[in-house]
Design an enzyme around this catalytic site. Structure first.
Site, PDB file in Angstrom:
ATOM      1  N   ILE A   1       0.391   0.537  -2.298  1.00 50.24           N
ATOM      2  CA  ILE A   1       0.864   1.924  -2.182  1.00 50.24           C
ATOM      3  C   ILE A   1       2.102   2.131  -3.051  1.00 50.24           C
ATOM      4  O   ILE A   1       2.198   3.119  -3.794  1.00 50.24           O
ATOM      5  CB  ILE A   1       1.152   2.280  -0.701  1.00 50.24           C
ATOM      6  CG1 ILE A   1      -0.156   2.245   0.093  1.00 50.24           C
ATOM      7  CG2 ILE A   1       1.822   3.647  -0.582  1.00 50.24           C
ATOM      8  CD1 ILE A   1       0.011   2.319   1.608  1.00 50.24           C
TER       9      ILE A   1
ATOM     10  N   THR B   1       6.649   5.990   5.150  1.00 49.38           N
ATOM     11  CA  THR B   1       5.226   6.146   5.478  1.00 49.38           C
ATOM     12  C   THR B   1       4.636   4.789   5.863  1.00 49.38           C
ATOM     13  O   THR B   1       3.417   4.664   5.944  1.00 49.38           O
ATOM     14  CB  THR B   1       4.413   6.706   4.282  1.00 49.38           C
ATOM     15  OG1 THR B   1       4.585   5.822   3.179  1.00 49.38           O
ATOM     16  CG2 THR B   1       4.844   8.102   3.904  1.00 49.38           C
ATOM     17  N   SER B   2       5.496   3.769   6.056  1.00 46.55           N
ATOM     18  CA  SER B   2       4.932   2.438   6.318  1.00 46.55           C
ATOM     19  C   SER B   2       4.730   2.212   7.821  1.00 46.55           C
ATOM     20  O   SER B   2       3.629   2.464   8.325  1.00 46.55           O
ATOM     21  CB  SER B   2       5.785   1.344   5.677  1.00 46.55           C
ATOM     22  OG  SER B   2       7.122   1.428   6.096  1.00 46.55           O
ATOM     23  N   ARG B   3       5.764   1.783   8.527  1.00 45.84           N
ATOM     24  CA  ARG B   3       5.685   1.659   9.981  1.00 45.84           C
ATOM     25  C   ARG B   3       7.053   2.033  10.546  1.00 45.84           C
ATOM     26  O   ARG B   3       8.086   1.722   9.947  1.00 45.84           O
ATOM     27  CB  ARG B   3       5.330   0.225  10.404  1.00 45.84           C
ATOM     28  CG  ARG B   3       3.858  -0.133  10.227  1.00 45.84           C
ATOM     29  CD  ARG B   3       2.940   0.621  11.196  1.00 45.84           C
ATOM     30  NE  ARG B   3       1.545   0.255  11.049  1.00 45.84           N
ATOM     31  CZ  ARG B   3       0.667   0.869  10.270  1.00 45.84           C
ATOM     32  NH1 ARG B   3       1.028   1.912   9.549  1.00 45.84           N
ATOM     33  NH2 ARG B   3      -0.587   0.462  10.222  1.00 45.84           N
TER      34      ARG B   3
ATOM     35  N   ASP C   1       6.505   9.752   8.185  1.00 43.35           N
ATOM     36  CA  ASP C   1       5.127   9.850   8.684  1.00 43.35           C
ATOM     37  C   ASP C   1       4.974   8.968   9.911  1.00 43.35           C
ATOM     38  O   ASP C   1       3.987   9.064  10.629  1.00 43.35           O
ATOM     39  CB  ASP C   1       4.133   9.417   7.593  1.00 43.35           C
ATOM     40  CG  ASP C   1       2.696   9.692   7.995  1.00 43.35           C
ATOM     41  OD1 ASP C   1       2.406  10.838   8.393  1.00 43.35           O
ATOM     42  OD2 ASP C   1       1.871   8.762   7.949  1.00 43.35           O
TER      43      ASP C   1
ATOM     44  N   GLU D   1       6.066   5.352  18.227  1.00 42.97           N
ATOM     45  CA  GLU D   1       5.263   6.507  17.842  1.00 42.97           C
ATOM     46  C   GLU D   1       4.377   7.020  18.971  1.00 42.97           C
ATOM     47  O   GLU D   1       4.267   8.219  19.213  1.00 42.97           O
ATOM     48  CB  GLU D   1       4.381   6.022  16.709  1.00 42.97           C
ATOM     49  CG  GLU D   1       3.838   7.036  15.806  1.00 42.97           C
ATOM     50  CD  GLU D   1       3.387   6.314  14.551  1.00 42.97           C
ATOM     51  OE1 GLU D   1       4.243   5.818  13.801  1.00 42.97           O
ATOM     52  OE2 GLU D   1       2.168   6.218  14.356  1.00 42.97           O
TER      53      GLU D   1
ATOM     54  N   HIS E   1       1.785  10.409  11.584  1.00 45.75           N
ATOM     55  CA  HIS E   1       1.000   9.278  11.046  1.00 45.75           C
ATOM     56  C   HIS E   1      -0.276   9.799  10.378  1.00 45.75           C
ATOM     57  O   HIS E   1      -1.390   9.414  10.714  1.00 45.75           O
ATOM     58  CB  HIS E   1       0.668   8.256  12.140  1.00 45.75           C
ATOM     59  CG  HIS E   1       0.404   6.896  11.580  1.00 45.75           C
ATOM     60  ND1 HIS E   1       0.792   5.743  12.177  1.00 45.75           N
ATOM     61  CD2 HIS E   1      -0.215   6.503  10.430  1.00 45.75           C
ATOM     62  CE1 HIS E   1       0.417   4.694  11.447  1.00 45.75           C
ATOM     63  NE2 HIS E   1      -0.200   5.149  10.381  1.00 45.75           N
TER      64      HIS E   1
ATOM     65  N   ALA F   1      -0.533  10.140   6.801  1.00 48.23           N
ATOM     66  CA  ALA F   1      -0.523   9.908   5.356  1.00 48.23           C
ATOM     67  C   ALA F   1      -1.881   9.442   4.824  1.00 48.23           C
ATOM     68  O   ALA F   1      -2.255   9.733   3.698  1.00 48.23           O
ATOM     69  CB  ALA F   1       0.553   8.877   5.007  1.00 48.23           C
ATOM     70  N   PHE F   2      -2.623   8.754   5.659  1.00 48.73           N
ATOM     71  CA  PHE F   2      -3.925   8.206   5.225  1.00 48.73           C
ATOM     72  C   PHE F   2      -5.030   9.256   5.259  1.00 48.73           C
ATOM     73  O   PHE F   2      -6.128   9.036   4.768  1.00 48.73           O
ATOM     74  CB  PHE F   2      -4.337   7.070   6.184  1.00 48.73           C
ATOM     75  CG  PHE F   2      -4.677   7.618   7.551  1.00 48.73           C
ATOM     76  CD1 PHE F   2      -3.671   7.903   8.449  1.00 48.73           C
ATOM     77  CD2 PHE F   2      -6.001   7.917   7.886  1.00 48.73           C
ATOM     78  CE1 PHE F   2      -3.971   8.466   9.690  1.00 48.73           C
ATOM     79  CE2 PHE F   2      -6.304   8.481   9.107  1.00 48.73           C
ATOM     80  CZ  PHE F   2      -5.282   8.765  10.015  1.00 48.73           C
TER      81      PHE F   2
END
Ligand SMILES: NC(=O)c1ccc[n+]([C@@H]2O[C@H](COP(=O)([O-])OP(=O)(O)OC[C@H]3O[C@@H](n4cnc5c(N)ncnc54)[C@H](O)[C@@H]3O)[C@@H](O)[C@H]2O)c1
Length: 340
Positions: A154, A232-234, A258, A263, A302, A304-305
């Protein structure tokens, strides 16, 4: 013939998977719910589980499903699966390593551009029939320095896009790729140099022992005043308390998130009973909720994907993973390596 139970599957995904796996001869059962929300008595004879990130595959769940030999996750990350419990039972775990590199990178720029041009504030303001442009002035990306922490699949796409905007790019990765750095014209530097020189810092590292709270109070102290942080990772890569204080003090000018720590608790009130008794856990949760309400924070849940193309790539790879796995008589592909 193996029995595969899928969780968190929508109707269009079910249709895709049924078609893609038609020749494999397995029995397929689908749930829209997460694995932890299903009465697992209905799946006692399952040979394989196929999950997304909101299904938490714990030892307790695996203990209820004695025949399971494969857990296929329709995601890159696998921190929702108890790998030690899988190893103990010799259960194969496979993931989808590369479905969304450009997708997540594009979303990273959606967050950056929202903050650089106040898109979110403009949107809210014009909904109120207020068309003033005061306080909406943004800043150019051209000529600014982007710090990319984690220049893997990414991160490399983020670098490529940043170059299109005319940005300078600094990257930190324990495994630098000098060839790509030469081709794309970016430099590998230390974390401290990224902190000292970047106007925007974006995170693309996996969550590991060594990356949890990588962005903590000490890291933020080293950053430029007015830095923008994108994650946007974790969620766990950033220490929520440090980000909260950084945003409140103005040291951090904005954040595009994100993902956030805890979360599931933040997004689902129903999970609140899972918060422990520690005061620090509640403090973190309250801070996360406050961060999301700040005007200089853009949050996407969450997501982004979540492009059509990426989702189709996920399903395609998942079907290939299942067809190559132990339950189909194969050795397995895209296996998650479980350390001893
Ligand atoms: N928000 C979403 O929807 C979404 C979707 C897919 C992936 N992700 C997250 O994005 C992360 C990155 O995905 P990817 O496909 O680029 O993974 P990747 O494995 O290709 O890249 C990760 C990079 O991080 C580097 N790295 C490891 N430890 C590091 C450290 N301590 N400091 C700096 N770099 C370090 C690795 O060397 C690697 O180059 C995933 O781990 C996942 O958590 C999020």
């Amino acid at each position: 013939m193996a029995k595969i139970v899928f969780f968190e599957v929508h109707d269009w995904e079910k249709a895709y998977l049924e078609k893609a796996l038609a020749d494999a001869g397995h029995e397929l059962k689908f749930y829209l719910a997460k694995v932890q929300d299903v009465n697992l008595d209905e799946c006692k004879d399952a040979d394989a589980l196929c999950v997304f990130v909101y299904s938490t595959v714990t030892k307790e769940i695996l203990d209820m499903l004695p025949n399971v030999k494969l857990v296929a996750t329709r995601s890159t990350g696998f921190d929702h699966i108890d790998l030690a419990a899988c190893k103990e039972r010799d259960i194969q775990v496979c993931n989808v390593p590369t479905y969304g590199e450009n997708t997540v990178a594009e979303h990273t720029f959606a967050l950056i551009l929202n903050l650089s041009r106040n898109v979110h504030k403009s949107y809210l303001r014009t909904l109120q029939n207020d068309f003033r442009t005061e306080d909406l002035r943004g800043f150019d990306l051209k000529g600014k320095t982007l710090g990319v922490i984690g220049a893997g699949h990414i991160g490399q796409h983020v670098i490529r896009i940043a170059k299109g905007f005319g940005m300078h790019v600094l990257a930190y990765d324990p495994f630098p790729n000098q060839f790509l750095a030469d081709v794309l014209h970016y430099n590998y530097v230390s974390l401290d140099e990224i902190y000292a020189k970047s106007e925007i810092i974006t995170l693309h590292v996996p969550i590991l022992e060594g990356t949890k709270h990588l962005i903590d109070a000490q890291a933020i102290v080293k950053m430029k005043p007015g830095v923008i942080i994108i994650n946007t990772s974790r969620g766990g890569i950033i220490d929520t308390d440090a980000l909260y204080e950084g945003l409140k003090s103005g040291k951090v000018r904005g954040a595009g998130l994100d993902v956030v720590e805890d979360e599931k608790l933040v997004m689902e009130e129903a999970q609140l009973h899972q918060v422990g008794h520690e005061k620090s856990e509640w403090k973190r949760l309250v801070e996360s909720l406050e961060i999301l309400k700040m005007p200089n924070v853009v949050f996407t849940p969450h997501n982004a994907f979540n492009s059509q193309e990426a989702l189709e790539r996920i399903l395609k790879t998942t079907a290939e993973n299942i067809k190559a796995a132990n339950i189909s008589g194969g050795k397995g592909i895209n296996l998650v390596r479980i350390s001893p």
